[in-house]
Scaffold this active site. Structure first.
Site, mmCIF file in Angstrom:
data_model
loop_
_atom_site.group_PDB
_atom_site.id
_atom_site.type_symbol
_atom_site.label_atom_id
_atom_site.label_comp_id
_atom_site.label_asym_id
_atom_site.label_seq_id
_atom_site.Cartn_x
_atom_site.Cartn_y
_atom_site.Cartn_z
ATOM 1 N N ASN A 10 0.913 -1.226 0.053
ATOM 2 C CA ASN A 10 0.043 -0.103 0.022
ATOM 3 C C ASN A 10 0.886 1.366 0.086
ATOM 4 O O ASN A 10 1.377 1.724 0.959
ATOM 5 C CB ASN A 10 -1.034 -0.217 1.401
ATOM 6 C CG ASN A 10 -1.453 1.225 1.473
ATOM 7 O OD1 ASN A 10 -1.643 2.051 0.571
ATOM 8 N ND2 ASN A 10 -2.258 1.622 2.629
ATOM 9 N N TRP A 11 1.176 1.942 -1.218
ATOM 10 C CA TRP A 11 2.085 2.909 -1.222
ATOM 11 C C TRP A 11 1.420 4.265 -0.724
ATOM 12 O O TRP A 11 2.013 5.125 -0.503
ATOM 13 C CB TRP A 11 2.243 3.161 -2.710
ATOM 14 C CG TRP A 11 3.220 2.280 -3.487
ATOM 15 C CD1 TRP A 11 3.394 0.724 -2.783
ATOM 16 C CD2 TRP A 11 3.485 2.215 -4.547
ATOM 17 N NE1 TRP A 11 4.079 0.440 -3.859
ATOM 18 C CE2 TRP A 11 4.430 1.090 -4.789
ATOM 19 C CE3 TRP A 11 3.689 3.130 -5.718
ATOM 20 C CZ2 TRP A 11 5.062 0.788 -6.137
ATOM 21 C CZ3 TRP A 11 4.451 2.885 -6.857
ATOM 22 C CH2 TRP A 11 5.130 1.532 -7.011
ATOM 23 N N LYS A 12 -0.055 4.257 -0.518
ATOM 24 C CA LYS A 12 -0.700 5.234 0.193
ATOM 25 C C LYS A 12 -0.503 6.606 -0.834
ATOM 26 O O LYS A 12 -0.183 6.340 -1.955
ATOM 27 C CB LYS A 12 -0.113 5.708 1.364
ATOM 28 C CG LYS A 12 -0.195 4.552 2.582
ATOM 29 C CD LYS A 12 0.074 4.830 4.003
ATOM 30 C CE LYS A 12 0.171 3.550 4.731
ATOM 31 N NZ LYS A 12 0.144 3.696 6.320
ATOM 32 N N HIS A 95 -9.357 1.310 5.073
ATOM 33 C CA HIS A 95 -8.103 1.254 5.702
ATOM 34 C C HIS A 95 -8.241 2.258 6.848
ATOM 35 O O HIS A 95 -9.081 3.194 6.451
ATOM 36 C CB HIS A 95 -7.136 2.033 4.630
ATOM 37 C CG HIS A 95 -5.608 1.990 5.081
ATOM 38 N ND1 HIS A 95 -5.285 2.890 5.959
ATOM 39 C CD2 HIS A 95 -4.581 0.929 5.024
ATOM 40 C CE1 HIS A 95 -3.879 2.574 6.525
ATOM 41 N NE2 HIS A 95 -3.700 1.336 5.913
ATOM 42 N N GLU A 97 -6.779 4.893 7.795
ATOM 43 C CA GLU A 97 -6.417 6.240 7.546
ATOM 44 C C GLU A 97 -7.739 6.970 6.688
ATOM 45 O O GLU A 97 -7.992 7.866 6.886
ATOM 46 C CB GLU A 97 -5.273 6.271 6.588
ATOM 47 C CG GLU A 97 -3.990 6.110 7.492
ATOM 48 C CD GLU A 97 -2.641 5.618 6.858
ATOM 49 O OE1 GLU A 97 -2.664 5.420 5.558
ATOM 50 O OE2 GLU A 97 -1.802 5.098 7.478
ATOM 51 N N GLU A 165 -5.083 -4.827 10.595
ATOM 52 C CA GLU A 165 -4.070 -3.795 11.122
ATOM 53 C C GLU A 165 -4.374 -3.129 12.218
ATOM 54 O O GLU A 165 -5.379 -2.313 12.329
ATOM 55 C CB GLU A 165 -4.363 -2.806 9.705
ATOM 56 C CG GLU A 165 -3.868 -3.373 8.293
ATOM 57 C CD GLU A 165 -3.373 -2.417 7.618
ATOM 58 O OE1 GLU A 165 -2.566 -2.709 6.905
ATOM 59 O OE2 GLU A 165 -3.938 -1.600 7.364
ATOM 60 N N GLY A 171 2.753 2.222 10.674
ATOM 61 C CA GLY A 171 3.447 3.261 10.737
ATOM 62 C C GLY A 171 4.369 3.543 12.016
ATOM 63 O O GLY A 171 5.211 4.846 12.098
ATOM 64 N N SER A 211 3.407 -2.173 10.521
ATOM 65 C CA SER A 211 4.926 -2.255 10.521
ATOM 66 C C SER A 211 5.552 -3.624 10.313
ATOM 67 O O SER A 211 6.488 -3.933 11.257
ATOM 68 C CB SER A 211 5.382 -1.496 12.175
ATOM 69 O OG SER A 211 4.677 -0.503 12.161
ATOM 70 N N GLY A 232 2.923 -0.986 4.377
ATOM 71 C CA GLY A 232 2.887 0.469 3.881
ATOM 72 C C GLY A 232 4.368 0.953 3.753
ATOM 73 O O GLY A 232 4.797 0.683 2.725
ATOM 74 N N GLY A 233 5.228 1.323 4.867
ATOM 75 C CA GLY A 233 6.250 1.876 4.785
ATOM 76 C C GLY A 233 7.329 1.253 3.931
ATOM 77 O O GLY A 233 8.049 1.651 2.961
HETATM 78 C C1 PEP Z 1 -0.985 0.447 6.270
HETATM 79 O O1 PEP Z 1 -0.866 1.469 6.501
HETATM 80 O O2 PEP Z 1 -1.515 -0.434 5.530
HETATM 81 C C2 PEP Z 1 0.526 -0.160 6.771
HETATM 82 C C3 PEP Z 1 0.619 -1.562 7.169
HETATM 83 O O3 PEP Z 1 1.751 0.587 7.081
HETATM 84 P P1 PEP Z 1 3.066 0.479 7.842
HETATM 85 O O4 PEP Z 1 3.270 -0.880 6.994
HETATM 86 O O5 PEP Z 1 3.776 1.607 7.209
HETATM 87 O O6 PEP Z 1 2.780 0.233 9.084
#
Ligand code: PEP
Length: 250
Positions: A10-12, A95, A97, A165, A171, A211, A232-233
């Site tokens: 997920n590149w957001k 999600h 967010e 999640e 994050g 994470s 994500g990251g």
């Molecule tokens: C996400 O937002 O879907 C996610 C898992 O982010 P991160 O891996 O950065 O915690």
């Protein structure tokens, strides 16, 4: 039973044309021959060029949201049919967010997921508790309520993936232990089987997100009820993402 692991990025709201297509190509090249399914979900502006960059590879393309209507007066929104039209096979829905930034409700997520199903997309539906809910011992009841509200009756293993999640892990660099995460995944599976029956969702995949990095992926992905990751990251660096892909097949 067959639940091929799925590693989804997920590149957001990250990526411009040049670096986004370069990253997608690097992922596709490095993931050649991987024994898991791989999905990239770039921002909407990059869907078309990344579809082109991924041509001839096995990497799937997904979006980060869709509207529940097929068309109409919804400025700024994109429908599930439009995503299919441009070459998407998946869409992330609900999600945390989007729930936080746009006030998305469980009911809206369920409508979006039903629209995704009707259009032929795989809906990747996110659920997760906040830190306060976890501290209050409410994780399982919060997750059950989110599943009841966000997963439509049309959900099957073929058109739906669930992502667990924990909001406090996204994050932040913090994660539950692999065993704690697995307990929630087992709860999600049992809860959905109780509601939808075992047949249609026998092979339902449940991803962990929050994470996940190459360093913790091996433990998390070794758990019996964790069928992949929503990243994500670490999805923004080919090396990190491919490190997680490697953990999924080891
Ligand atoms: C996400 O937002 O879907 C996610 C898992 O982010 P991160 O891996 O950065 O915690």
């Amino acid at each position: 039973m067959s639940r091929t692991p799925l590693i989804a990025g997920n590149w957001k709201m990250n990526g411009l044309l040049s670096d986004g297509t370069t990253l997608a190509k690097a992922v596709a090249l490095g993931a050649k021959g991987a024994a898991c399914d791989i999905l990239i979900c770039p921002p909407a502006t990059l869907l078309a060029p990344i579809k082109e960059a991924l041509a001839g590879t096995t990497v799937h393309l997904g979006a980060q949201d869709c509207h529940w209507q097929a068309s109409g007066a919804h400025t700024g929104d994109i429908s599930a049919q439009m995503l299919v039209d441009i070459g998407c096979s998946h869409v992330i829905l609900g999600h945390s967010e989007r729930r936080a930034d746009h006030g998305e409700t469980d009911n809206q997520v369920a409508l979006k997921a039903a629209a995704a199903h009707n259009a032929g997309l795989m809906a990747l539906i996110c659920v997760g508790e906040t830190e306060a809910q976890r501290d209050a011992g409410d994780t399982m009841s919060v997750i059950s309520a989110q599943l009841d509200g966000s997963v439509p009756d049309s959900a099957t293993s073929e058109n739906t993936v669930i992502a667990y999640e924990p909001v406090w892990a996204i994050g932040t660099g913090r994660t539950p232990t692999a065993q704690e995460a697995n307990q929630v995944h087992a709860h999600i599976r049992a809860h959905l089987r109780g509601r939808l029956g075992t047949e249609g969702i026998a092979d339902l995949r449940i991803l962990y997100g929050g994470s996940m990095k190459p360093g913790n992926a091996v433990d998390l992905l070794a758990q019996p009820d964790i069928d992949g990751g929503l990243i994500g990251g670490a999805a923004l660096k080919a090396e990190d993402f491919l490190g997680i892909v490697a953990a999924a097949v080891s």
